[in-house]
Design an enzyme around this catalytic site. Structure first.
Site, PDB file in Angstrom:
ATOM      1  N   CYS A 142     -10.907   3.220  -0.842  1.00  0.00           N
ATOM      2  CA  CYS A 142      -9.514   3.511  -0.496  1.00  0.00           C
ATOM      3  C   CYS A 142      -9.270   2.738   0.788  1.00  0.00           C
ATOM      4  O   CYS A 142     -10.081   2.816   1.720  1.00  0.00           O
ATOM      5  CB  CYS A 142      -9.308   5.002  -0.276  1.00  0.00           C
ATOM      6  SG  CYS A 142      -7.696   5.401   0.450  1.00  0.00           S
ATOM      7  N   ASP A 182       0.867  -1.182   0.000  1.00  0.00           N
ATOM      8  CA  ASP A 182       0.000   0.000   0.000  1.00  0.00           C
ATOM      9  C   ASP A 182       0.904   1.233   0.000  1.00  0.00           C
ATOM     10  O   ASP A 182       2.104   1.139   0.268  1.00  0.00           O
ATOM     11  CB  ASP A 182      -0.921   0.021   1.238  1.00  0.00           C
ATOM     12  CG  ASP A 182      -1.832   1.255   1.250  1.00  0.00           C
ATOM     13  OD1 ASP A 182      -2.440   1.545   0.201  1.00  0.00           O
ATOM     14  OD2 ASP A 182      -1.914   1.943   2.276  1.00  0.00           O
ATOM     15  N   SER A 183       0.288   2.386  -0.256  1.00  0.00           N
ATOM     16  CA  SER A 183       1.057   3.628  -0.210  1.00  0.00           C
ATOM     17  C   SER A 183       1.415   4.002   1.233  1.00  0.00           C
ATOM     18  O   SER A 183       2.234   4.875   1.452  1.00  0.00           O
ATOM     19  CB  SER A 183       0.232   4.755  -0.835  1.00  0.00           C
ATOM     20  OG  SER A 183      -0.952   4.945  -0.070  1.00  0.00           O
ATOM     21  N   THR A 219      -5.712   2.840  -5.541  1.00  0.00           N
ATOM     22  CA  THR A 219      -5.086   3.657  -6.578  1.00  0.00           C
ATOM     23  C   THR A 219      -4.098   2.802  -7.377  1.00  0.00           C
ATOM     24  O   THR A 219      -4.116   2.801  -8.615  1.00  0.00           O
ATOM     25  CB  THR A 219      -4.354   4.858  -5.929  1.00  0.00           C
ATOM     26  OG1 THR A 219      -5.180   5.389  -4.890  1.00  0.00           O
ATOM     27  CG2 THR A 219      -4.045   5.924  -6.939  1.00  0.00           C
ATOM     28  N   CYS A 241      -4.177  -1.412  -2.179  1.00  0.00           N
ATOM     29  CA  CYS A 241      -4.284   0.024  -2.442  1.00  0.00           C
ATOM     30  C   CYS A 241      -5.141   0.157  -3.694  1.00  0.00           C
ATOM     31  O   CYS A 241      -4.824  -0.445  -4.730  1.00  0.00           O
ATOM     32  CB  CYS A 241      -2.885   0.592  -2.678  1.00  0.00           C
ATOM     33  SG  CYS A 241      -2.872   2.308  -3.228  1.00  0.00           S
ATOM     34  N   HIS A 252      -7.354   3.181   3.136  1.00  0.00           N
ATOM     35  CA  HIS A 252      -7.153   3.993   4.338  1.00  0.00           C
ATOM     36  C   HIS A 252      -8.487   4.289   5.047  1.00  0.00           C
ATOM     37  O   HIS A 252      -8.521   4.519   6.247  1.00  0.00           O
ATOM     38  CB  HIS A 252      -6.517   5.346   3.997  1.00  0.00           C
ATOM     39  CG  HIS A 252      -5.034   5.303   3.808  1.00  0.00           C
ATOM     40  ND1 HIS A 252      -4.435   4.718   2.719  1.00  0.00           N
ATOM     41  CD2 HIS A 252      -4.017   5.782   4.580  1.00  0.00           C
ATOM     42  CE1 HIS A 252      -3.124   4.859   2.817  1.00  0.00           C
ATOM     43  NE2 HIS A 252      -2.832   5.497   3.933  1.00  0.00           N
ATOM     44  N   GLU A 282      -3.069   9.073   7.857  1.00  0.00           N
ATOM     45  CA  GLU A 282      -1.622   8.909   8.031  1.00  0.00           C
ATOM     46  C   GLU A 282      -1.116   9.721   9.226  1.00  0.00           C
ATOM     47  O   GLU A 282      -0.086   9.404   9.801  1.00  0.00           O
ATOM     48  CB  GLU A 282      -0.868   9.320   6.755  1.00  0.00           C
ATOM     49  CG  GLU A 282      -1.026   8.346   5.588  1.00  0.00           C
ATOM     50  CD  GLU A 282      -0.213   7.051   5.729  1.00  0.00           C
ATOM     51  OE1 GLU A 282       0.851   7.057   6.388  1.00  0.00           O
ATOM     52  OE2 GLU A 282      -0.648   6.018   5.174  1.00  0.00           O
TER      53      GLU A 282
HETATM   54  N1  DGL Z   1      -4.733   3.185   0.445  1.00  0.00           N
HETATM   55  C1  DGL Z   1      -4.589   3.851  -0.826  1.00  0.00           C
HETATM   56  C2  DGL Z   1      -5.793   3.514  -1.719  1.00  0.00           C
HETATM   57  O1  DGL Z   1      -6.508   2.575  -1.415  1.00  0.00           O
HETATM   58  C3  DGL Z   1      -4.360   5.295  -0.546  1.00  0.00           C
HETATM   59  C4  DGL Z   1      -3.929   6.033  -1.678  1.00  0.00           C
HETATM   60  C5  DGL Z   1      -3.094   7.249  -1.402  1.00  0.00           C
HETATM   61  O2  DGL Z   1      -1.965   7.089  -0.976  1.00  0.00           O
HETATM   62  O3  DGL Z   1      -3.569   8.341  -1.738  1.00  0.00           O
HETATM   63  O4  DGL Z   1      -6.018   4.113  -2.732  1.00  0.00           O
END
Ligand code: DGL
Length: 270
Positions: free
Chosen positions: A184, A9-10, A74, A72, A186, A151
């Site tokens: 997302c 993930d990011s 994205t 993630c 997050h 975050e």
């Molecule tokens: N958890 C990522 C997602 O599901 C977050 C993306 C981000 O870093 O903006 O898209």
């Protein structure tokens, strides 16, 4: 098969998927990588998200993972097909499982999707949802302020509630809507706040449970489950601060997150 499952993930968002994987597959070892230093991915150009994701994948492939979960949205929107073609191991994203979970619960067939700018612009959810059923009406909305909120570790409280309430105002006006996909990974960390803002009438859908179910099905089909008796020791890697990662991870996970290592990911690519 005694090899770990890789999860990327990011940042900390993929932990919401990792938690479900641990619940449904308690014998499997996970290697988690969060690119916290370069988070958020949502506002970045597609090519950049692809490059960062491939760097994460390189790192995990060197750890000999037997399966990759792109936790993630994205990165799933931009790289799933490419990675499925490129890698010799099974690769799972979070968008189709999220779409399936929403279709199971909607009564009105009016579904909301919230996600990062990248995910919403890609139209990956409307495509996945309409692929399953063409009768759906979909209202999608980018929520760029949510990932930085998570975050920073500020999931609840007045400030979080105000941001969530302001952002979701357009979707709240849509009275036919009965289901909201957290597009997302997050966002499940904000579930309580989102529920408070949206009210009880709306079913909130996170893709973690359905994704873990899919991982489990594929592992059984490919016969790559771990059949031994040892308890897994999960490993967590971050490109950012291990302290904040540990703090958020231990608030969210049922598993005591101890092994966290900070890595410099861009140097792993040859
Ligand atoms: N958890 C990522 C997602 O599901 C977050 C993306 C981000 O870093 O903006 O898209």
């Amino acid at each position: 098969m005694d090899q770990p499952i890789g999860v990327i993930d990011s940042g900390v968002g993929g932990l919401t998927v990792a938690r479900e994987l641990m619940r449904q597959l308690p014998k499997e070892q996970l290697i988690y990588l969060g690119d916290t230093l370069r988070c958020p991915y949502g506002p970045r150009p597609q090519e950049e998200v692809i490059r960062f994701t491939l760097e994460m994948v390189d790192f995990l492939m060197e750890k000999k993972i037997k399966m990759l979960v792109i936790a993630c949205n994205t990165a799933t929107a931009y790289t799933l097909e490419r990675l499925q073609q490129q890698l010799e191991i099974p690769v799972i994203g979070v968008i189709e499982p999220g779409a399936r979970a929403a279709i199971k619960v909607t009564q009105t067939k009016h579904i909301g999707v919230i996600g990062t700018e990248g995910t919403i612009q890609s139209k990956a959810y409307p495509i996945a949802l309409h692929h399953i059923s063409s009768e759906l009406s979909i209202f999608d909305l980018a929520c760029p302020k949510f990932v930085p909120l998570v975050e920073s570790g500020a999931f609840s409280g007045m400030a979080a509630e105000q941001i969530v309430s302001e952002t979701l105002a357009p979707i709240k006006q849509y009275t036919m809507l009965d289901t909201l996909i957290l597009g997302c990974t997050h966002y499940p960390l904000l579930t309580e706040t989102i529920k408070k803002v949206m009210g009880d009438r709306i079913e909130i859908i996170a893709s973690g449970t359905e994704t873990a179910r899919e991982v489990s099905a594929i592992m059984s089909y490919q016969q790559i489950n771990y059949e031994g008796e040892r308890l897994p020791e999960h490993r967590f890697y971050t490109t950012g601060s291990p302290g904040l990662f540990e703090h958020i991870a231990n608030q969210w996970m049922d598993y005591p997150v101890k092994y966290i290592e900070q890595i410099a990911i861009d140097q792993t690519r040859k």
